[in-house]
Design an enzyme around this catalytic site. Structure first.
Site, PDB file in Angstrom:
ATOM      1  N   CYS A 128       0.794  -1.219   0.021  1.00  0.00           N
ATOM      2  CA  CYS A 128       0.086   0.050  -0.065  1.00  0.00           C
ATOM      3  C   CYS A 128       0.970   1.362   0.156  1.00  0.00           C
ATOM      4  O   CYS A 128       1.057   2.220  -1.023  1.00  0.00           O
ATOM      5  CB  CYS A 128      -1.136  -0.037   1.275  1.00  0.00           C
ATOM      6  SG  CYS A 128      -1.968  -1.281   1.042  1.00  0.00           S
ATOM      7  N   ILE A 130     -12.642   4.757   4.031  1.00  0.00           N
ATOM      8  CA  ILE A 130     -13.001   4.115   5.484  1.00  0.00           C
ATOM      9  C   ILE A 130     -14.199   2.839   5.069  1.00  0.00           C
ATOM     10  O   ILE A 130     -14.876   3.346   4.411  1.00  0.00           O
ATOM     11  CB  ILE A 130     -13.861   5.182   6.356  1.00  0.00           C
ATOM     12  CG1 ILE A 130     -12.922   6.545   6.550  1.00  0.00           C
ATOM     13  CG2 ILE A 130     -14.608   4.692   7.557  1.00  0.00           C
ATOM     14  CD1 ILE A 130     -13.373   7.634   7.242  1.00  0.00           C
ATOM     15  N   SER A 185     -10.422  -5.568   7.696  1.00  0.00           N
ATOM     16  CA  SER A 185     -11.118  -6.229   6.739  1.00  0.00           C
ATOM     17  C   SER A 185      -9.757  -7.037   6.002  1.00  0.00           C
ATOM     18  O   SER A 185      -8.901  -6.352   5.718  1.00  0.00           O
ATOM     19  CB  SER A 185     -11.619  -5.242   5.618  1.00  0.00           C
ATOM     20  OG  SER A 185     -12.337  -4.720   6.151  1.00  0.00           O
TER      21      SER A 185
HETATM   22  N1  LIG Z   1      -7.947  -3.728   5.722  1.00  0.00           N
HETATM   23  C1  LIG Z   1      -6.518  -3.442   6.009  1.00  0.00           C
HETATM   24  N2  LIG Z   1      -5.942  -2.420   6.695  1.00  0.00           N
HETATM   25  C2  LIG Z   1      -4.834  -2.072   6.959  1.00  0.00           C
HETATM   26  O1  LIG Z   1      -4.612  -0.991   7.466  1.00  0.00           O
HETATM   27  C3  LIG Z   1      -3.670  -3.185   6.653  1.00  0.00           C
HETATM   28  C4  LIG Z   1      -4.353  -4.445   6.012  1.00  0.00           C
HETATM   29  N3  LIG Z   1      -5.712  -4.321   5.559  1.00  0.00           N
HETATM   30  N4  LIG Z   1      -3.389  -5.370   5.421  1.00  0.00           N
HETATM   31  C5  LIG Z   1      -1.901  -5.233   5.562  1.00  0.00           C
HETATM   32  C6  LIG Z   1      -1.654  -4.113   6.698  1.00  0.00           C
HETATM   33  C7  LIG Z   1      -1.686  -4.644   8.326  1.00  0.00           C
HETATM   34  N5  LIG Z   1      -2.039  -3.362   8.838  1.00  0.00           N
HETATM   35  C8  LIG Z   1      -2.782  -2.977  10.172  1.00  0.00           C
HETATM   36  C9  LIG Z   1      -3.304  -4.456  10.424  1.00  0.00           C
HETATM   37  C10 LIG Z   1      -4.170  -4.324  11.922  1.00  0.00           C
HETATM   38  C11 LIG Z   1      -4.062  -3.359  12.439  1.00  0.00           C
HETATM   39  C12 LIG Z   1      -4.656  -2.984  13.630  1.00  0.00           C
HETATM   40  O2  LIG Z   1      -5.499  -4.104  13.948  1.00  0.00           O
HETATM   41  N6  LIG Z   1      -4.487  -2.184  14.603  1.00  0.00           N
HETATM   42  C13 LIG Z   1      -5.215  -2.256  15.786  1.00  0.00           C
HETATM   43  C14 LIG Z   1      -4.567  -2.742  16.894  1.00  0.00           C
HETATM   44  C15 LIG Z   1      -3.160  -2.963  16.879  1.00  0.00           C
HETATM   45  C16 LIG Z   1      -2.422  -3.687  17.988  1.00  0.00           C
HETATM   46  O3  LIG Z   1      -3.269  -3.905  19.002  1.00  0.00           O
HETATM   47  O4  LIG Z   1      -1.115  -3.867  18.122  1.00  0.00           O
HETATM   48  C17 LIG Z   1      -5.501  -0.523  16.302  1.00  0.00           C
HETATM   49  O5  LIG Z   1      -6.353  -0.153  16.756  1.00  0.00           O
HETATM   50  O6  LIG Z   1      -4.749   0.360  15.523  1.00  0.00           O
HETATM   51  C18 LIG Z   1      -3.483  -2.010  11.919  1.00  0.00           C
HETATM   52  C19 LIG Z   1      -2.669  -2.071  10.769  1.00  0.00           C
HETATM   53  C20 LIG Z   1      -1.854  -2.235   7.805  1.00  0.00           C
HETATM   54  N7  LIG Z   1      -2.557  -3.098   6.626  1.00  0.00           N
HETATM   55  O1  LIG Z   2       0.453   0.005   5.404  1.00  0.00           O
HETATM   56  C1  LIG Z   2      -0.717  -0.343   4.842  1.00  0.00           C
HETATM   57  C2  LIG Z   2      -1.211  -1.425   4.245  1.00  0.00           C
HETATM   58  C3  LIG Z   2      -2.518  -1.836   4.022  1.00  0.00           C
HETATM   59  N1  LIG Z   2      -3.419  -0.810   4.155  1.00  0.00           N
HETATM   60  C4  LIG Z   2      -5.018  -0.752   3.919  1.00  0.00           C
HETATM   61  C5  LIG Z   2      -5.409  -0.299   2.574  1.00  0.00           C
HETATM   62  C6  LIG Z   2      -6.538  -1.043   2.221  1.00  0.00           C
HETATM   63  O2  LIG Z   2      -7.641  -0.939   3.023  1.00  0.00           O
HETATM   64  C7  LIG Z   2      -5.732  -2.600   2.462  1.00  0.00           C
HETATM   65  C8  LIG Z   2      -5.271  -3.126   1.217  1.00  0.00           C
HETATM   66  O3  LIG Z   2      -6.126  -3.497   0.096  1.00  0.00           O
HETATM   67  P1  LIG Z   2      -5.906  -3.228  -1.299  1.00  0.00           P
HETATM   68  O4  LIG Z   2      -7.033  -4.239  -1.972  1.00  0.00           O
HETATM   69  O5  LIG Z   2      -4.672  -4.026  -1.709  1.00  0.00           O
HETATM   70  O6  LIG Z   2      -5.741  -1.726  -1.689  1.00  0.00           O
HETATM   71  O7  LIG Z   2      -5.183  -2.196   3.374  1.00  0.00           O
HETATM   72  C9  LIG Z   2      -3.282   0.461   4.793  1.00  0.00           C
HETATM   73  O8  LIG Z   2      -3.978   1.413   4.866  1.00  0.00           O
HETATM   74  N2  LIG Z   2      -1.858   0.643   5.193  1.00  0.00           N
END
Ligand SMILES: Nc1nc(=O)c2c([nH]1)NC[C@@H]1CN(c3ccc(C(=O)N[C@@H](CCC(=O)O)C(=O)O)cc3)CN21
Ligand SMILES: O=c1ccn([C@H]2C[C@H](O)[C@@H](COP(=O)(O)O)O2)c(=O)[nH]1
EC number: 2.1.1.45
Length: 283
Positions: free
Chosen positions: A160, A222, A282
């Site tokens: 991303c 969002i 998601s």
């Molecule tokens: N839908 C989606 N959104 C994203 O931001 C995202 C992805 N997919 N896939 C790849 C990476 C993984 N990332 C993520 C994944 C999970 C959180 C998350 O759950 N954050 C929570 C809790 C974090 C924790 O407890 O360490 C938060 O409240 O920020 C944040 C970024 C960013 N990216």
């Molecule tokens: O560093 C990151 C990694 C992922 N994301 C978010 C942005 C999208 O909601 C999903 C990735 O979905 P795509 O279908 O590949 O666009 O993860 C982010 O914000 N920051």
């Protein structure tokens, strides 16, 4: 913080609903956002209108710097953010390139540290940028790109935040980072921390002052199941002043980042925040 809240408000007010096939969800979407971080003034862009898990964001970026391709390695650093994409996405689970539990494939750091050359061998993009900047050289191509369309089918997710472009003006280092897709409630909370910290770290290990970081986002969204929490809870809160980031000054090289650095080498001061908000994620 205000620029983050303005972007959230803009999505709520002007966003267009777009159905996303990969996740099967609708996203309220705007195109183009330009964010700026004052790294010289150490205004750490942490979200204050909810609790931010900034250590996990730094751990995730440290994993990219080290070229990790396994969600288990990210977990060992203190970050669970790749568990779902590595182990729960149906398309990736059925992909013949997936090497097993926790494998993320050729994503992010793998491309940054070992981009496969068509004629054999690999390119270490980060090493080249660090070496040039350390010698005071900016060849106008100090770029680290994770975006390799030839290997998308070998990874669990396209990057991303895909490109980081460094610039040296005199003795001050700047960074421009590009993001194609941004989950504003969850991802951006992390990505702001990462852009800021990447510039601060690179300035430190290449012997320059840190200047400004410019963060350019194309599709900012969002998800439908996040909207109510953003509109009716987070956007109703008053932000606090920006905290400061302290990085262990003993970190002096790329090798240090690759070997002994942990989350204990990062501290945040004066972080005042509102209660946590658990946004849906998601896959
Ligand atoms: N839908 C989606 N959104 C994203 O931001 C995202 C992805 N997919 N896939 C790849 C990476 C993984 N990332 C993520 C994944 C999970 C959180 C998350 O759950 N954050 C929570 C809790 C974090 C924790 O407890 O360490 C938060 O409240 O920020 C944040 C970024 C960013 N990216
Ligand atoms: O560093 C990151 C990694 C992922 N994301 C978010 C942005 C999208 O909601 C999903 C990735 O979905 P795509 O279908 O590949 O666009 O993860 C982010 O914000 N920051």
């Amino acid at each position: 913080m205000n620029q983050y809240l303005e972007l959230c408000q803009r999505i709520v007010d002007e966003g267009v609903w777009v159905t996303n096939e990969r996740t099967g969800k609708r996203c309220l979407t705007v195109i183009n956002a330009d964010l700026e971080y004052d790294v010289a003034g150490n205004a750490f862009p942490l979200i204050t209108t909810r609790k931010s898990y900034w250590k996990a964001a730094i751990a995730e970026f440290l994993g990219y710097i080290r070229g990790y391709d396994s969600a288990a390695d990210f977990r060992a650093l203190g970050c669970k953010t790749w568990d779902a994409n590595a182990n729960l996405n149906e398309a990736w689970l059925q992909n013949p390139h997936r090497k097993g539990e926790d494998d993320m494939g050729r994503v992010y750091g793998v491309q940054g540290r070992s981009w496969a050359k068509p004629d054999g061998g690999h390119v270490d993009q980060l090493r080249k940028v660090v070496d040039n900047l350390s010698r005071g050289v900016d060849d106008r191509g100090e770029i680290i790109s994770f975006y390799n369309p030839g290997e998308f089918h070998m990874g669990c997710l396209r990057p991303c935040m895909h490109t980081h472009n460094f610039s040296l003006l005199g003795d001050t280092l700047h960074l421009t980072s590009y993001q194609r897709s941004c989950d504003v409630p969850l991802g951006l909370n992390f990505n702001q921390v990462q852009v800021f910290t990447f510039l601060a770290l690179m300035a430190q290990i290449t012997g320059h002052k840190a200047g400004k970081a410019y963060h350019k986002i194309v599709n900012a969204h969002i998800y439908e199941d996040q909207l109510e929490l953003m509109r009716d809870v987070q956007l109703k809160r008053e932000p606090f002043d920006a905290p400061e980031l302290e990085i262990n000054p003993a970190i002096k090289s790329l090798e240090d980042l690759e070997t002994w650095v942990t989350l204990d080498d990062f501290k945040v001061h004066n972080y005042q925040h509102h209660d946590p908000i658990a946004y849906p994620f998601s896959v």
